[in-house]
Structure formats: C-alpha cells, structure tokens
Design a protein around this motif. Structure first.
Motif, PDB file in Angstrom:
ATOM      1  N   ALA A  94     -21.775 -38.976  58.068  1.00  0.00           N
ATOM      2  CA  ALA A  94     -22.069 -37.692  57.427  1.00  0.00           C
ATOM      3  C   ALA A  94     -20.872 -37.184  56.630  1.00  0.00           C
ATOM      4  O   ALA A  94     -21.030 -36.671  55.523  1.00  0.00           O
ATOM      5  CB  ALA A  94     -22.498 -36.667  58.477  1.00  0.00           C
ATOM      6  N   ILE A  95     -19.671 -37.330  57.165  1.00  0.00           N
ATOM      7  CA  ILE A  95     -18.487 -36.818  56.467  1.00  0.00           C
ATOM      8  C   ILE A  95     -18.252 -37.586  55.171  1.00  0.00           C
ATOM      9  O   ILE A  95     -17.882 -37.013  54.143  1.00  0.00           O
ATOM     10  CB  ILE A  95     -17.239 -36.843  57.378  1.00  0.00           C
ATOM     11  N   ALA A  96     -18.486 -38.894  55.189  1.00  0.00           N
ATOM     12  CA  ALA A  96     -18.308 -39.700  53.980  1.00  0.00           C
ATOM     13  C   ALA A  96     -19.369 -39.334  52.944  1.00  0.00           C
ATOM     14  O   ALA A  96     -19.076 -39.245  51.754  1.00  0.00           O
ATOM     15  CB  ALA A  96     -18.368 -41.183  54.318  1.00  0.00           C
ATOM     16  N   TYR A  97     -20.581 -39.107  53.394  1.00  0.00           N
ATOM     17  CA  TYR A  97     -21.646 -38.707  52.485  1.00  0.00           C
ATOM     18  C   TYR A  97     -21.330 -37.345  51.881  1.00  0.00           C
ATOM     19  O   TYR A  97     -21.569 -37.108  50.698  1.00  0.00           O
ATOM     20  CB  TYR A  97     -22.997 -38.694  53.203  1.00  0.00           C
ATOM     21  N   THR A  98     -20.761 -36.459  52.670  1.00  0.00           N
ATOM     22  CA  THR A  98     -20.358 -35.145  52.173  1.00  0.00           C
ATOM     23  C   THR A  98     -19.288 -35.301  51.100  1.00  0.00           C
ATOM     24  O   THR A  98     -19.324 -34.618  50.071  1.00  0.00           O
ATOM     25  CB  THR A  98     -19.854 -34.268  53.338  1.00  0.00           C
ATOM     26  N   ALA A  99     -18.342 -36.207  51.321  1.00  0.00           N
ATOM     27  CA  ALA A  99     -17.288 -36.456  50.325  1.00  0.00           C
ATOM     28  C   ALA A  99     -17.902 -36.982  49.028  1.00  0.00           C
ATOM     29  O   ALA A  99     -17.516 -36.557  47.927  1.00  0.00           O
ATOM     30  CB  ALA A  99     -16.266 -37.444  50.874  1.00  0.00           C
ATOM     31  N   LEU A 100     -18.854 -37.889  49.135  1.00  0.00           N
ATOM     32  CA  LEU A 100     -19.507 -38.421  47.948  1.00  0.00           C
ATOM     33  C   LEU A 100     -20.298 -37.330  47.232  1.00  0.00           C
ATOM     34  O   LEU A 100     -20.266 -37.232  46.005  1.00  0.00           O
ATOM     35  CB  LEU A 100     -20.423 -39.595  48.310  1.00  0.00           C
ATOM     36  N   SER A 101     -20.998 -36.507  47.977  1.00  0.00           N
ATOM     37  CA  SER A 101     -21.759 -35.414  47.370  1.00  0.00           C
ATOM     38  C   SER A 101     -20.845 -34.448  46.631  1.00  0.00           C
ATOM     39  O   SER A 101     -21.164 -33.995  45.520  1.00  0.00           O
ATOM     40  CB  SER A 101     -22.566 -34.661  48.431  1.00  0.00           C
ATOM     41  N   ASP A 129     -17.550 -46.884  49.918  1.00  0.00           N
ATOM     42  CA  ASP A 129     -16.155 -46.913  49.447  1.00  0.00           C
ATOM     43  C   ASP A 129     -16.093 -47.218  47.956  1.00  0.00           C
ATOM     44  O   ASP A 129     -15.319 -46.613  47.218  1.00  0.00           O
ATOM     45  CB  ASP A 129     -15.346 -47.950  50.222  1.00  0.00           C
ATOM     46  N   HIS A 130     -16.914 -48.163  47.508  1.00  0.00           N
ATOM     47  CA  HIS A 130     -16.932 -48.527  46.093  1.00  0.00           C
ATOM     48  C   HIS A 130     -17.423 -47.349  45.236  1.00  0.00           C
ATOM     49  O   HIS A 130     -16.845 -47.065  44.177  1.00  0.00           O
ATOM     50  CB  HIS A 130     -17.804 -49.762  45.883  1.00  0.00           C
ATOM     51  N   ALA A 131     -18.461 -46.674  45.693  1.00  0.00           N
ATOM     52  CA  ALA A 131     -18.994 -45.527  44.951  1.00  0.00           C
ATOM     53  C   ALA A 131     -17.964 -44.403  44.890  1.00  0.00           C
ATOM     54  O   ALA A 131     -17.737 -43.812  43.826  1.00  0.00           O
ATOM     55  CB  ALA A 131     -20.298 -45.037  45.576  1.00  0.00           C
ATOM     56  N   LEU A 132     -17.323 -44.113  46.016  1.00  0.00           N
ATOM     57  CA  LEU A 132     -16.300 -43.053  46.042  1.00  0.00           C
ATOM     58  C   LEU A 132     -15.118 -43.401  45.141  1.00  0.00           C
ATOM     59  O   LEU A 132     -14.642 -42.557  44.380  1.00  0.00           O
ATOM     60  CB  LEU A 132     -15.808 -42.818  47.475  1.00  0.00           C
ATOM     61  N   GLY A 134     -15.137 -45.400  42.593  1.00  0.00           N
ATOM     62  CA  GLY A 134     -15.598 -45.359  41.209  1.00  0.00           C
ATOM     63  C   GLY A 134     -15.691 -43.949  40.667  1.00  0.00           C
ATOM     64  O   GLY A 134     -15.229 -43.670  39.558  1.00  0.00           O
ATOM     65  N   ILE A 135     -16.263 -43.064  41.433  1.00  0.00           N
ATOM     66  CA  ILE A 135     -16.433 -41.689  40.951  1.00  0.00           C
ATOM     67  C   ILE A 135     -15.081 -41.006  40.795  1.00  0.00           C
ATOM     68  O   ILE A 135     -14.839 -40.291  39.820  1.00  0.00           O
ATOM     69  CB  ILE A 135     -17.404 -40.894  41.858  1.00  0.00           C
ATOM     70  N   ARG A 136     -14.175 -41.247  41.732  1.00  0.00           N
ATOM     71  CA  ARG A 136     -12.845 -40.623  41.644  1.00  0.00           C
ATOM     72  C   ARG A 136     -12.069 -41.136  40.446  1.00  0.00           C
ATOM     73  O   ARG A 136     -11.428 -40.361  39.737  1.00  0.00           O
ATOM     74  CB  ARG A 136     -12.078 -40.852  42.941  1.00  0.00           C
ATOM     75  N   SER A 137     -12.119 -42.434  40.193  1.00  0.00           N
ATOM     76  CA  SER A 137     -11.373 -42.969  39.052  1.00  0.00           C
ATOM     77  C   SER A 137     -12.006 -42.542  37.733  1.00  0.00           C
ATOM     78  O   SER A 137     -11.304 -42.247  36.763  1.00  0.00           O
ATOM     79  CB  SER A 137     -11.262 -44.490  39.136  1.00  0.00           C
ATOM     80  N   ARG A 138     -13.319 -42.445  37.694  1.00  0.00           N
ATOM     81  CA  ARG A 138     -13.996 -42.081  36.450  1.00  0.00           C
ATOM     82  C   ARG A 138     -13.905 -40.589  36.150  1.00  0.00           C
ATOM     83  O   ARG A 138     -14.090 -40.181  34.999  1.00  0.00           O
ATOM     84  CB  ARG A 138     -15.439 -42.570  36.487  1.00  0.00           C
ATOM     85  N   LEU A 139     -13.589 -39.775  37.134  1.00  0.00           N
ATOM     86  CA  LEU A 139     -13.381 -38.353  36.883  1.00  0.00           C
ATOM     87  C   LEU A 139     -12.181 -38.126  35.963  1.00  0.00           C
ATOM     88  O   LEU A 139     -12.068 -37.070  35.344  1.00  0.00           O
ATOM     89  CB  LEU A 139     -13.194 -37.589  38.192  1.00  0.00           C
ATOM     90  N   THR A 140     -11.306 -39.114  35.842  1.00  0.00           N
ATOM     91  CA  THR A 140     -10.140 -38.987  34.955  1.00  0.00           C
ATOM     92  C   THR A 140     -10.475 -39.325  33.505  1.00  0.00           C
ATOM     93  O   THR A 140      -9.667 -39.091  32.615  1.00  0.00           O
ATOM     94  CB  THR A 140      -8.977 -39.891  35.433  1.00  0.00           C
TER      95      THR A 140
END
Length: 171
Positions: A94-101, A129-132, A134-140
């Motif tokens: 749940a915590i990881a899903y919250t981070a992704l959300s 992990d791959h999705a997180l 990816g989203i973090r790197s692409r936010l830049t």
C-alpha cells in the motif's frame, strides 16, 4: 474413389483461421474498436484498420509502429487522455502504491496527461520499482521532451497490447 482416398496420397488438412485472419476480415468498425483497446487514438486505429489485410503479425506490428510514429500532437493528446496508471501486481504494498499515486499526480499536474510506461518483459516484482523510477526521472523533462518520450511509450504499449490481443495468431 475420390482423389483423397487414393493409395499413397495424404488428404490435405484444412487450416483453421487464426486470430489474425479474423482481425483481417472483421467489419471495419469492429477492427477499429479492437485497436482502440490497444491505443486510444482514432487516427491510429483508423490507419491500422484501413490497411488490412496483413499477411502476418510482423506486418501488422510494423504498420502499428508507423502509425504511432505519425501521431500529431492532437492525436498524442487523445491517446494519452485514455491512459491510466500501469497495472501493478496484486501484492504491491500500500505504501509503495501511495508513492506511485503521488508521483503520478505530480506528473499529471506538470504535463497535463497520464504517465505512460511500457512494462513489457519485466518480472511482476520489478514493475513498481521500474514505474516509480521512470516517473521520477521523467518529471525532470521539459514538456516537449516528455511528449516525445510519452509518444514512444505509447507506441511500445500499442505494440505490446496488439501482441497480447493476437497471441493466438501464431506468435
């Protein structure tokens, strides 16, 4: 005696139609609707459906790629509007899903569309992990750079979804 019953002759075994055959002969609207499940761009679905019949899966995938590369900014916006978070394994914490959300919300606020990423070939336990990452790197990325990356991810997703849709067609 019929020719199939002559000594030393083997009767021809009729081939059964494949899923690709069914796609090739489906009514145009039905084919387009199937394609829209793969990529939510009307132009892409029309173009891929209108070039039927495809002799093999590789030809269909090549046509899909070509049509995806030719998406206009409006087509890309339409396709992105139909996307949601990538599916995650049931055992995702749940915590990881919250981070992704939360990361997804930041992404949508910055770019105005859903985050898309193709997770093809990844073990289920690595998808989050791959999705997180990816989203973090692409936010830049700046918006123009991100549209190019998102378009490539959409093309890969469409290809993956087509393969899944036609898995019974000799793959």
């Amino acid at each position: 005696m019929t020719p199939t019953h002559l000594p030393g002759r083997v009767a021809a075994i009729p081939t059964l139609p494949t899923i690709l055959d069914a796609f090739n002969i489906a009514p145009t609207e039905e084919a387009r609707n199937l394609l829209l499940d793969c990529l939510r761009s009307l132009r892409w679905a029309h173009r891929v459906a209108d070039h039927r019949p495809y002799p093999d899966i590789d030809s269909l995938l090549a046509a899909s790629d070509e049509a995806a590369y030719d998406l206009s900014p409006a087509d890309l916006s339409e396709a992105l509007a139909g996307e949601t978070l990538p599916p995650l394994p049931d055992e995702t914490y749940a915590i990881a899903y919250t981070a992704l959300s939360a990361a997804h919300a930041a992404y949508e606020a910055k770019f105005g569309h859903a985050f898309v990423i193709c997770l093809e070939g990844l073990p289920p336990n690595e998808a989050l992990d791959h999705a997180l990452a990816g989203i973090r790197s692409r936010l830049t990325n700046d918006p123009e750079e991100e549209r190019v990356v998102a378009a490539e991810e959409l093309r890969r997703l469409a290809r993956q979804r087509l393969v899944q849709l036609l898995r019974g067609a000799g793959l």
